[in-house]
Design a protein around this motif. Structure first.
Motif, PDB file in Angstrom:
ATOM      1  N   THR A 121      -3.446   2.050  -8.869  1.00  0.00           N
ATOM      2  CA  THR A 121      -2.412   2.330  -9.107  1.00  0.00           C
ATOM      3  C   THR A 121      -2.165   1.484  -8.216  1.00  0.00           C
ATOM      4  OG1 THR A 121      -3.252   5.126  -8.776  1.00  0.00           O
ATOM      5  CG2 THR A 121      -0.677   3.900  -7.792  1.00  0.00           C
ATOM      6  N   LEU A 122      -2.247   1.106  -8.030  1.00  0.00           N
ATOM      7  CA  LEU A 122      -2.209  -0.784  -7.098  1.00  0.00           C
ATOM      8  C   LEU A 122      -2.501  -2.072  -8.003  1.00  0.00           C
ATOM      9  CD1 LEU A 122      -2.511   0.482  -3.657  1.00  0.00           C
ATOM     10  CD2 LEU A 122      -0.715   0.390  -4.722  1.00  0.00           C
ATOM     11  N   GLY A 123      -3.137  -1.645  -9.190  1.00  0.00           N
ATOM     12  CA  GLY A 123      -3.791  -2.603  -9.920  1.00  0.00           C
ATOM     13  C   GLY A 123      -4.310  -3.590  -9.245  1.00  0.00           C
ATOM     14  N   GLN A 139      -0.887  -9.092  -2.790  1.00  0.00           N
ATOM     15  CA  GLN A 139      -1.899  -8.418  -3.074  1.00  0.00           C
ATOM     16  C   GLN A 139      -2.261  -8.090  -1.248  1.00  0.00           C
ATOM     17  OE1 GLN A 139      -4.129 -11.622  -4.310  1.00  0.00           O
ATOM     18  NE2 GLN A 139      -3.404 -11.120  -6.931  1.00  0.00           N
ATOM     19  N   ARG A 142      -0.690  -4.877  -1.233  1.00  0.00           N
ATOM     20  CA  ARG A 142      -0.848  -3.573  -1.525  1.00  0.00           C
ATOM     21  C   ARG A 142      -2.790  -3.015  -1.419  1.00  0.00           C
ATOM     22  NH1 ARG A 142       0.915  -6.787  -6.305  1.00  0.00           N
ATOM     23  NH2 ARG A 142      -1.218  -7.413  -6.781  1.00  0.00           N
ATOM     24  N   GLN A 172       9.720  -7.843  -6.410  1.00  0.00           N
ATOM     25  CA  GLN A 172       8.230  -7.054  -6.849  1.00  0.00           C
ATOM     26  C   GLN A 172       7.459  -5.864  -6.565  1.00  0.00           C
ATOM     27  OE1 GLN A 172       5.568  -9.822  -6.801  1.00  0.00           O
ATOM     28  NE2 GLN A 172       7.103 -11.626  -8.408  1.00  0.00           N
ATOM     29  N   MET A 173       7.425  -6.454  -4.875  1.00  0.00           N
ATOM     30  CA  MET A 173       6.881  -5.258  -4.142  1.00  0.00           C
ATOM     31  C   MET A 173       7.646  -3.939  -3.791  1.00  0.00           C
ATOM     32  SD  MET A 173       3.771  -6.023  -3.242  1.00  0.00           S
ATOM     33  CE  MET A 173       3.125  -4.571  -2.488  1.00  0.00           C
ATOM     34  N   GLU A 176       7.023  -1.991  -6.496  1.00  0.00           N
ATOM     35  CA  GLU A 176       6.159  -1.272  -6.692  1.00  0.00           C
ATOM     36  C   GLU A 176       5.614  -0.170  -5.718  1.00  0.00           C
ATOM     37  OE1 GLU A 176       1.899  -1.845  -8.399  1.00  0.00           O
ATOM     38  OE2 GLU A 176       3.544  -3.290  -8.953  1.00  0.00           O
ATOM     39  N   ILE A 177       6.581  -0.201  -4.536  1.00  0.00           N
ATOM     40  CA  ILE A 177       6.435   0.883  -3.591  1.00  0.00           C
ATOM     41  C   ILE A 177       7.114   2.128  -4.317  1.00  0.00           C
ATOM     42  CG2 ILE A 177       7.476   1.271  -1.294  1.00  0.00           C
ATOM     43  CD1 ILE A 177       6.623  -1.378  -0.142  1.00  0.00           C
ATOM     44  N   ARG A 179       8.104   2.778  -7.145  1.00  0.00           N
ATOM     45  CA  ARG A 179       7.119   3.557  -7.856  1.00  0.00           C
ATOM     46  C   ARG A 179       5.614   3.747  -8.406  1.00  0.00           C
ATOM     47  NH1 ARG A 179       1.965   2.483 -10.724  1.00  0.00           N
ATOM     48  NH2 ARG A 179       1.798   0.599  -9.573  1.00  0.00           N
ATOM     49  N   ILE A 180       5.259   3.563  -7.090  1.00  0.00           N
ATOM     50  CA  ILE A 180       4.280   3.872  -6.845  1.00  0.00           C
ATOM     51  C   ILE A 180       4.467   5.586  -5.526  1.00  0.00           C
ATOM     52  CG2 ILE A 180       2.075   4.696  -4.157  1.00  0.00           C
ATOM     53  CD1 ILE A 180       1.824   1.086  -5.417  1.00  0.00           C
TER      54      ILE A 180
END
Length: 401
Positions: A121-123, A139, A142, A172-173, A176-177, A179-180
């Motif tokens: 999920t987090l790559g 990273q 994450r 970017q984060m 990401e947050i 999306r998650i």
């Protein structure tokens, strides 16, 4: 997953300091709610009370169908992501994520399934055997989120998790947050001082000031219909321009006087804000967002024009930020003083000059305005905001006064 409900929640410390006062919030199952406000407004204290890291002085807190006021933090079924990554430097990524599951004595296969699923999920799959020192800031954050995700909690609590990242990584984060959270559909309460984060992440945003909830609404509603001067000035970048003005009748329409200049305003403003009828011919606080002012030379709006001189022009590529001043009193209230203090300005808000008040307009990049030029600024009068000059409350319908 579970809803989180705060009913009259307050926090008073032993020395009598009140950090949170009568906080009422209903965070729906799967909702992403952002708590935002200046430093010291009580948002982190509220989050820590939900987490069980701060004792609740008054009110009721429910997570799901349980009242958890007296429930220890470890038994509340919430997972917290802190500002600091708080990773164990001697453990690799896999073991950092698995650490809490091992404490709960889950079997090896279940731990492996959850860790690898979180890593996908987090790559993080290719980093599972690296130590934290070999990871970038993004990273590491994450990994901290992975440690929360594997617990499969009823709610995520995030306390300014991106504040240690540089600007590019924060963007970017944020994505990401978002999306998650959308994929997992876990109830999430996110604390930040950054109103851009709040507006881009939250299903709803709750604005706090001095321990008191000011307004909670979807981001666009906060932007378009702020409840008061504080919310209006806090939400938006660059901030809303706030000046004193006077509305008066002009036949079926209105005239807005700003110092030594006047502009026509359609009478429909009174239809949208009927309570404004009680404020005609007396000072009110007028708010104009930078994007609602344009270079009149390239605008179709040729009626509501303000004249000034461009003191500073900032070319941002996508637009121009044009700084200018008007010979009009600025708005000075407890709300604006608080906003000024938040950005480190003097007690009287920044923008005070011998010429009146400084404003910022967001011009189209096609504008040829340069510093020192005489400028004509077209105002979108349909987007003007109006507030009571004394209370700071937004003027709308009679029932809103």
């Amino acid at each position: 997953m579970a809803e989180v409900v705060l009913e009259g929640v307050g926090k008073v410390y032993a020395d009598g300091t009140r950090a949170v006062n009568n906080l009422n919030l209903h965070i729906a199952d799967g909702e992403f709610l952002v708590l935002v406000g200046p430093s010291g407004c009580g948002k982190t204290t509220a989050l820590r009370m939900i987490a069980g890291l701060e004792e609740i002085s008054e009110g009721t807190l429910r997570i799901g169908d349980r009242v958890v006021n007296q429930v220890p933090a470890r038994d509340r079924d919430v997972a917290m992501v802190f500002q600091s990554y708080a990773l164990y430097p001697h453990l690799d990524v896999y073991e950092n994520i698995a650490f809490g599951l091992r404490l709960r004595k889950l079997n090896k296969d279940e731990i492996d399934r959850r860790v690898k699923q979180a890593a996908r999920t987090l790559g993080l799959e290719e980093y599972l055997h690296r130590k934290p020192r070999a990871l970038s800031g993004g990273q590491r954050q994450r990994v901290a989120m992975g440690r929360a995700i594997v617990r499969e909690p009823a709610a995520f609590l995030m306390d300014e998790p991106l504040s240690n990242l540089d600007a590019k990584l924060r963007v970017q984060m944020r994505a990401e947050i978002a999306r998650i959270q959308r994929d997992l559909q876990v109830t999430t309460i996110y604390v930040t001082h950054d109103q851009t984060e709040a507006m881009t992440l939250g299903d709803r945003v709750a604005v706090m000031r001095k321990g008191v909830l000011q307004q909670v609404a979807p981001p666009q509603v906060l932007y378009d219909r702020p409840a008061n001067l504080f919310v209006a000035g806090f939400i938006g970048s660059p901030a809303m321009n706030l000046v004193q003005g006077v509305f008066s009748r002009n036949g079926d329409d209105l005239t807005l006087t700003l110092g030594d200049q006047s502009i026509p305003v359609p009478g429909k403003l009174l239809e949208e804000r009927p309570a404004l009828r009680g404020y005609l011919d007396r000072p009110v606080a007028v708010g104009i967002r930078p994007e609602d002012m344009e270079d009149a030379s390239i605008s179709s709006n040729k009626s509501a024009i303000l004249q000034s001189t461009a003191d500073l022009v900032e070319a941002l590529g996508s637009d121009l930020l044009v700084h200018f001043s008007l010979n009009v009193p600025q708005v000075v209230t407890e709300d604006t003083r608080e906003l000024a203090a938040d950005i480190g300005a003097d007690e009287v808000p920044s923008g005070s000059t011998s010429r009146g008040t400084d404003l910022v307009a967001r011009f189209n990049p096609r504008s040829r305005v340069r510093e020192g030029d005489t400028i004509s600024v077209a105002v979108d009068t349909e987007r003007i905001h109006v507030f009571d000059a004394e209370t700071g409350v937004s003027i709308w319908g009679d029932s809103d006064r």
